[in-house]
Write a protein that holds these residues in place. Structure first.
Motif, PDB file in Angstrom:
ATOM      1  N   CYS A   1     -64.726 -47.070 -17.165  1.00  0.00           N
ATOM      2  CA  CYS A   1     -63.961 -45.834 -16.958  1.00  0.00           C
ATOM      3  C   CYS A   1     -63.289 -45.842 -15.598  1.00  0.00           C
ATOM      4  CB  CYS A   1     -64.885 -44.622 -17.088  1.00  0.00           C
ATOM      5  SG  CYS A   1     -66.375 -44.706 -16.062  1.00  0.00           S
ATOM      6  N   CYS A   2     -64.016 -46.329 -14.569  1.00  0.00           N
ATOM      7  CA  CYS A   2     -63.469 -46.302 -13.206  1.00  0.00           C
ATOM      8  C   CYS A   2     -62.402 -47.378 -12.991  1.00  0.00           C
ATOM      9  CB  CYS A   2     -64.580 -46.444 -12.186  1.00  0.00           C
ATOM     10  SG  CYS A   2     -65.706 -45.029 -12.157  1.00  0.00           S
TER      11      CYS A   2
ATOM     12  N   CYS B   1     -64.437 -42.077 -10.809  1.00  0.00           N
ATOM     13  CA  CYS B   1     -63.711 -41.178 -11.724  1.00  0.00           C
ATOM     14  C   CYS B   1     -63.854 -39.716 -11.296  1.00  0.00           C
ATOM     15  CB  CYS B   1     -64.266 -41.277 -13.149  1.00  0.00           C
ATOM     16  SG  CYS B   1     -63.805 -42.746 -14.051  1.00  0.00           S
TER      17      CYS B   1
ATOM     18  N   TYR C   1     -66.953 -48.933  -9.303  1.00  0.00           N
ATOM     19  CA  TYR C   1     -67.425 -47.850 -10.161  1.00  0.00           C
ATOM     20  C   TYR C   1     -68.088 -46.805  -9.266  1.00  0.00           C
ATOM     21  CZ  TYR C   1     -69.406 -46.019 -14.573  1.00  0.00           C
ATOM     22  OH  TYR C   1     -69.722 -45.259 -15.671  1.00  0.00           O
TER      23      TYR C   1
ATOM     24  N   GLU D   1     -69.556 -41.709  -8.299  1.00  0.00           N
ATOM     25  CA  GLU D   1     -68.704 -42.373  -9.286  1.00  0.00           C
ATOM     26  C   GLU D   1     -67.244 -42.073  -8.948  1.00  0.00           C
ATOM     27  OE1 GLU D   1     -69.281 -41.257 -13.396  1.00  0.00           O
ATOM     28  OE2 GLU D   1     -67.551 -42.472 -14.017  1.00  0.00           O
TER      29      GLU D   1
HETATM   30 ZN   LIG Z   1     -65.881 -43.765 -14.029  1.00  0.00          ZN
END
Ligand SMILES: [Zn+2]
Length: 489
Positions: A413-414, A346, A392, A344
């Motif tokens: 989120c990413c 993030c 992502y 991922e």
């Molecule tokens: Zn993320």
């Protein structure tokens, strides 16, 4: 000093701030100065300008995307929930889900970073506009809170009353609400940091006060139950609120966002990570190292050094990324987990933040070896350089393909952390040694305008396509300093 850095004496010859608040040399904007020995300081982002390279291309692509986004659309539910009429229609994807509002925080950070990195006032105007809008929302609510999370008022009332239900990603039916609060706080602190927007700091302080008020009656059991749910970097932004204000109540508040289950294990040198959601843990550790910088807390330092070593040496793929389907697996057994959903993005965004802090305390080449590997193979590779869209996951399955975000219907989120990733490539290329030396950590074409010494360092390179790096130093007056060039492992 680390022998992996080639040290040489330079003969006489011919500034905003690094994301995640790695200490800078003689930074007077922070009321609380580090108590830990900082051996290498970050340069203000505004003192580094990128030259033509794939990194510059990625930055341009990101900037174009940022300018297409309508701030009023990201602000829509912030206004609606504050009882004000929205000025735009909210976006789809995660912005129409339980995580609504997280993107605005990242967007604020990204615009602030891009302004610092380029001086383009179009981004400054956006930052100032969003801060004004958030001020209107905070004023209308009268509690200090600002948010766009569905049913947030009832969720927070239940939390404040000690009625806490969670299975890890939900808190009383809301999707990781502290995660989103953190993004807003971080965006506001970045608006202050990179754009000197004083109002943004005032808003962040009010949000921190609201946070303290919300959890003030929770006992330790209730608090730990609440922290079972992902809470992003809440503790980091509270530490930084302490750094800005000098008020120890924010430092104490940061300690309340301390997940004992995970952090006590790490402090004891136990790898508790297998089976845990990876990106939930990394921000807790960034907070620990930032707090250690300001307080010399030895446990916080142990947590961070053990975690970094464990993740980079036992839970990371060859690209520097970690996690499979977002989770850590058994240590040293990654060959069985080469899937479409590895690494991922993030996670690496956060691991790079953590690495910068550790490098500042102990400037060893191994930190920047990791940083370079993860920056090239994961972060740079996570973006489509034409559209600015991001991944992502960067898949490591043989024959796997990258799935890029949609500009208006993803907002994962990413996508949020991705907005920041590609506009802050200048933050770690150079560091300033405590002894006045210059660390050249990364071989990314760029110019360092070293204001303190009146020097300009121009770095030209086509690495990795060509193996030559040229550094040209231009000085207003003769200067003597050590130049420490990382010898890549
Ligand atoms: Zn993320």
């Amino acid at each position: 000093m680390n022998k992996s850095f080639i040290t040489s004496l330079l003969f006489c010859c011919t500034g905003a701030f690094g994301q995640s608040y790695v200490p800078e040399w003689k930074d007077v904007t922070m009321k609380v100065q580090p108590q830990a020995n900082i051996h290498a300081y970050a340069f203000p982002l505004e003192e580094v300008r990128l030259l033509e390279s794939p990194f510059y291309t990625a930055m341009q692509a990101e900037a174009q995307y940022l300018l297409k986004i309508g701030p009023d659309r990201l602000l829509a539910d912030f206004r609606a929930h504050a009882g004000l009429a929205p000025k735009g229609e909210k976006y789809g994807g995660w912005e129409s889900s339980g995580l609504a509002g997280h993107t605005l925080g990242h967007y604020l950070s990204a615009c602030a970073l891009q302004y610092a990195a380029t001086g383009d006032v179009a981004f400054l105007q956006r930052v100032n506009y969003i801060v004004d809008e958030l001020e209107a929302c905070q004023h209308a609510r009268k509690t200090g809170y600002i948010g766009a999370i569905p049913n947030e008022d009832s969720v927070w009332a239940q939390v404040a009353a000690g009625n806490i239900r969670t299975r890890g990603f939900d808190l009383n039916g809301a999707w990781a609400p502290w995660y989103t609060v953190h993004k807003i706080m971080a965006g506001l602190l970045d608006a202050k940091r990179y754009c000197n927007n004083a109002k943004a700091l005032t808003l962040a302080i009010k949000l921190a006060d609201w946070t303290g008020n919300t959890i003030k009656d929770l006992n330790d059991d209730q608090l730990q139950r609440m922290l079972f749910c992902e809470y992003g970097g809440m503790s980091e932004t509270l530490v930084n609120t302490y750094a800005y204000t000098g008020h120890s109540k924010y430092l104490e508040l940061s300690r309340r966002f301390y997940d004992k289950r995970i952090l006590d294990s790490l402090a004891a040198g136990i790898d508790i990570l297998p089976g845990k959601h990876a990106n939930t843990q990394i921000p807790k550790v960034i907070a620990a190292i930032r707090r250690h910088e300001l307080t010399l807390d030895a446990r916080d330092a142990r947590i961070a050094t053990f975690f970094w070593q464990t993740v980079t040496q036992h839970h990371s793929y060859a690209t520097g990324g970690n996690s499979n389907y977002e989770y850590f697996g058994p240590a040293d057994q990654l060959n069985e987990t080469l899937t479409d959903n590895t690494t991922e993005t993030c996670n690496t965004y956060n691991m790079l933040k953590l690495t910068r802090h550790l490098f500042a305390l102990q400037p060893e080449a191994r930190y920047m070896d990791y940083y370079e590997k993860a920056l090239y193979n994961h972060i740079l590779a996570s973006q489509d350089h034409e559209s600015g869209m991001v991944c992502y996951f960067v898949p490591l399955r043989m024959g796997g393909t990258k799935a890029y975000s949609d500009p208006w219907h993803s907002f994962t989120c990413c996508v949020g952390s991705g907005m920041e990733n590609h506009v802050k490539y200048g933050e770690s290329i150079y560091f300033r040694g405590r002894d006045g030396s210059l660390y050249v950590n990364l071989f990314i074409p760029s110019v360092l305008h070293w204001k303190e010494k009146g020097l300009q360092i121009r770095q030209e390179s086509a690495l990795p396509a060509a193996g030559t790096i040229r550094l040209t130093v231009t000085a207003k007056r003769p200067e003597t300093f050590a130049l420490r060039i990382r010898h890549p492992r």
